[in-house]
Write a protein that holds these residues in place. Structure first.
Motif, PDB file in Angstrom:
ATOM      1  N   LEU A   9      -6.957   1.588   9.483  1.00 29.26           N
ATOM      2  CA  LEU A   9      -6.304   0.300   9.502  1.00 29.26           C
ATOM      3  C   LEU A   9      -6.213  -0.006  11.208  1.00 29.26           C
ATOM      4  CD1 LEU A   9      -3.372   0.485   6.849  1.00 29.26           C
ATOM      5  CD2 LEU A   9      -5.442  -1.178   6.729  1.00 29.26           C
ATOM      6  N   ASN A  10      -6.469  -1.248  11.533  1.00 25.62           N
ATOM      7  CA  ASN A  10      -6.610  -1.701  13.026  1.00 25.62           C
ATOM      8  C   ASN A  10      -5.712  -2.992  13.045  1.00 25.62           C
ATOM      9  OD1 ASN A  10      -8.545   0.305  13.882  1.00 25.62           O
ATOM     10  ND2 ASN A  10     -10.038  -0.816  12.616  1.00 25.62           N
ATOM     11  N   THR A  59      -8.675   1.959  -3.479  1.00 26.05           N
ATOM     12  CA  THR A  59      -8.812   3.299  -3.013  1.00 26.05           C
ATOM     13  C   THR A  59      -9.461   3.471  -1.745  1.00 26.05           C
ATOM     14  OG1 THR A  59      -8.769   4.033  -5.452  1.00 26.05           O
ATOM     15  CG2 THR A  59      -9.460   5.710  -3.727  1.00 26.05           C
ATOM     16  N   GLY A  60      -8.841   4.072  -0.961  1.00 19.42           N
ATOM     17  CA  GLY A  60      -9.389   4.398   0.402  1.00 19.42           C
ATOM     18  C   GLY A  60      -9.309   3.189   1.428  1.00 19.42           C
ATOM     19  N   SER A  61      -8.620   2.220   1.008  1.00 22.22           N
ATOM     20  CA  SER A  61      -8.293   1.022   1.972  1.00 22.22           C
ATOM     21  C   SER A  61      -7.079   1.406   2.816  1.00 22.22           C
ATOM     22  CB  SER A  61      -7.825  -0.275   1.108  1.00 22.22           C
ATOM     23  OG  SER A  61      -6.785   0.169   0.118  1.00 22.22           O
ATOM     24  N   GLY A  84      -9.827  -2.741   6.734  1.00 20.73           N
ATOM     25  CA  GLY A  84      -9.163  -2.173   7.703  1.00 20.73           C
ATOM     26  C   GLY A  84      -8.220  -3.088   8.360  1.00 20.73           C
ATOM     27  N   LYS A  85      -7.703  -4.045   7.815  1.00 22.97           N
ATOM     28  CA  LYS A  85      -6.587  -4.995   8.092  1.00 22.97           C
ATOM     29  C   LYS A  85      -5.419  -4.949   7.024  1.00 22.97           C
ATOM     30  CE  LYS A  85      -9.829  -7.619  10.870  1.00 22.97           C
ATOM     31  NZ  LYS A  85     -10.464  -8.960  10.900  1.00 22.97           N
ATOM     32  N   ILE A  86      -4.603  -5.734   7.495  1.00 27.48           N
ATOM     33  CA  ILE A  86      -3.500  -5.900   6.400  1.00 27.48           C
ATOM     34  C   ILE A  86      -3.311  -7.447   6.320  1.00 27.48           C
ATOM     35  CG2 ILE A  86      -2.635  -3.751   6.326  1.00 27.48           C
ATOM     36  CD1 ILE A  86       0.066  -5.017   7.682  1.00 27.48           C
TER      37      ILE A  86
END
Length: 231
Positions: A21-22, A40-42, A218-220
Motif C-alpha cells: 500500500l502506498n 486477498t493480497g490487497s 496499492g491504494k486505499i
C-alpha cells in the motif's frame, strides 16, 4: 474535537520489503465501527499488522491510540497493544487450558497482578459476551461461535480504545456470523471503543452497513459500504 484513534499520513505499508500500500492517508474517529475490505493480497492484513506493531511503518507518519508508529521501538510494542484488542479469524486460543486460564494468561502478560481484580475482570468480560457459564471449559469443548465470543472477551480485557478484527466471521456460518456482528456493534455502542474489522463477507456488510475503507491496487479508498462495493 478529540484526536483520531488511527492516523496515517503518506504512509507506505510493506510486506517482506515489498510495498503493498502506498501513500496511505487515513484518519478514523473514536467511537465508530469501520469495515476494511479488499481482495486477498490487497493489503488488509498488512495494514492491520502495521497498526498493532507487527510490521514496522517505514515511510510516512502514523499514530494509533496516541502512540507514534514511525518511531515505535520493539520495547514499546507491549504498551501499544495494551491499548488495543485484537481478534483473529482462527481464534488463537490456547487449547491446553480453560477459558478462564486463557484470559488469566493475557492479564498476567499485560501487567495485572491482583488475583481478585483479574477474576473480577474476567467474569465481567465473559458476561458481556454471554460466555460466563463457559469459563471452565476448554476451547475444543466450544463451538466456533463460542470460541470467537471468548476471543472477543479476551480483546476487551484491558478496556481497549481500539479493537482490530481480522476476518472475525470468516470461519463461521451465516447465523453465527450475524450474532458476532450484533455483539461487535453493541460493544461500540456500550464502550465507545472503535472497531476496525477486515472482512470478505459482503452479505454481512449489506446487512450491517458502516463506514468503509477499501484496499485496491496499492491504494486505499474511503466511503460507505454501498459506494465502495460498486467501484
Amino acid at each position: 474535537m478529540s484526536e483520531p484513534i488511527i492516523y496515517l499520513n503518506n504512509a507506505s505499508v510493506y510486506q517482506k520489503n515489498h510495498p503493498v500500500l502506498n501513500n496511505v492517508n487515513l484518519s478514523l474517529a473514536r467511537g465508530n465501527f469501520y469495515y476494511l475490505i479488499g481482495k486477498t493480497g490487497s493489503g488488509k492484513s498488512s495494514l492491520l499488522k502495521v497498526l498493532y506493531g507487527d510490521i514496522p511503518l517505514k515511510e510516512g507518519e502514523g499514530k494509533v491510540a496516541d502512540v507514534f508508529l514511525t518511531s515505535l521501538k520493539e520495547s514499546q510494542i507491549p504498551s501499544l497493544r495494551r491499548k488495543l484488542g485484537i481478534v483473529f479469524q482462527d481464534f488463537q486460543l490456547l487449547t491446553d487450558r480453560s477459558v478462564e486460564k486463557n484470559l488469566i494468561f493475557v492479564l498476567k502478560a499485560t501487567g495485572w497482578k491482583d488475583k481478585e481484580e483479574m477474576h473480577s475482570r474476567i467474569d465481567e468480560v465473559l458476561e458481556s459476551v454471554g460466555m460466563l457459564s463457559k469459563k471452565n471449559k476448554k476451547p475444543y469443548e466450544l463451538s466456533g461461535g463460542e470460541q470467537q465470543r471468548i476471543a472477543i472477551a479476551r480483546a476487551l480485557l484491558n478496556h481497549p480504545e481500539l479493537i482490530l478484527a481480522d476476518e472475525p466471521t470468516g470461519n463461521l456460518d451465516p447465523e453465527t456470523s450475524r450474532d458476532i456482528m450484533l455483539l461487535l456493534k453493541s460493544i461500540v455502542e456500550k464502550t465507545r471503543c472503535t472497531i476496525l474489522m477486515a472482512t470478505h463477507d459482503y452479505s454481512m456488510i449489506k446487512n450491517f452497513p458502516a463506514k468503509t475503507i477499501k484496499c485496491e491496487d496499492g491504494k486505499i479508498f474511503h466511503g460507505n459500504s454501498e459506494e465502495l462495493f460498486t467501484k
